[in-house]
Design an enzyme around this catalytic site. Sequence first.
Site, PDB file in Angstrom:
ATOM      1  N   GLY A  14       0.778  -1.228   0.000  1.00 40.44           N
ATOM      2  CA  GLY A  14       0.000   0.000   0.000  1.00 40.44           C
ATOM      3  C   GLY A  14       0.811   1.280   0.000  1.00 40.44           C
ATOM      4  N   TYR A 152     -11.694   3.214  15.699  1.00 41.08           N
ATOM      5  CA  TYR A 152     -10.769   3.554  14.613  1.00 41.08           C
ATOM      6  C   TYR A 152     -10.672   5.065  14.471  1.00 41.08           C
ATOM      7  CZ  TYR A 152      -8.701   4.154  10.040  1.00 41.08           C
ATOM      8  OH  TYR A 152      -7.876   4.570   9.012  1.00 41.08           O
ATOM      9  N   GLU A 188      -4.914  -2.727   0.719  1.00 40.98           N
ATOM     10  CA  GLU A 188      -5.382  -3.884   1.480  1.00 40.98           C
ATOM     11  C   GLU A 188      -6.181  -3.470   2.717  1.00 40.98           C
ATOM     12  OE1 GLU A 188      -1.979  -6.232   2.460  1.00 40.98           O
ATOM     13  OE2 GLU A 188      -1.536  -6.753   0.376  1.00 40.98           O
ATOM     14  N   PHE A 189      -6.375  -2.166   2.906  1.00 43.44           N
ATOM     15  CA  PHE A 189      -7.008  -1.627   4.109  1.00 43.44           C
ATOM     16  C   PHE A 189      -8.357  -2.288   4.399  1.00 43.44           C
ATOM     17  CE2 PHE A 189      -9.967   1.397   6.023  1.00 43.44           C
ATOM     18  CZ  PHE A 189      -9.278   1.849   7.142  1.00 43.44           C
TER      19      PHE A 189
END
Length: 254
Positions: A14, A152, A188-189
Amino acid sequence: MENKIALITGATSGIGKACALTLAKMGFDIIATGRRSDRLDELGKELEAGARFLPLVFDVRDREKVAEILGNLPADWSAVDVLINNAGNAHGMDPIQTGSLDDWDAMMDINVKGLLYVSKAIIPGMTARKSGTIINIGSIAGKEVYPNGNVYCGSKHAVDAITKGMRIDLNPFGIKVIGIHPGLVETEFSLVRFKGDDKRAETVYQGFEPLVAQDIAEIVEFVVSRPAHVVLADIVVLPTAQASATLVNKNPTK
């Protein structure tokens, strides 16, 4: 004149990987950290020919390991000019009442404490030399709170606050401190956030053109190439289709 040294955490994929490749092309020597040694080996093979490369395998959550490895860098690698705190993750998207304690620990440990552990190891060298650039990769989630983002968003708000605090504390030393806060970037988050659910992760980026890792790397390239008296302190970057953390103009046919 010797090349400058850039240390990038979370460089195995990323944004971190894109930053490593881009800075190597600019002539930086690259220290890349990550948990996956095979990915670091692949990165080394992709770097600009002739670029010096030091791969370091560790988890930023491991306080002792971070201090041991970064506190004992080889002499010719110890003067880090640019630190990019990129390592971070999101786990789950549950409302606060049903959230997982393990997910919360992972996000706070990596996104906040990991950033602090790495910074603590590198900053004293910068203050001694009275020079350096620190780039903390945050998120639009550090500027806004959205449904089911709770912890988050809290971790990324902490990154934003820590970045501002760093800028104040390190101002007397001439150290640049920059926060870059992307919106939707296709990496890929989402696959990590949804714990390997490919179909759910894919829907996040469907119907519009998201940012890609290279977009952020090019911002980093611009930031580190500014004259000594210029610092782009706080940058929010979104894909054109995104107006806020939750408002995205999607066309289902795309």
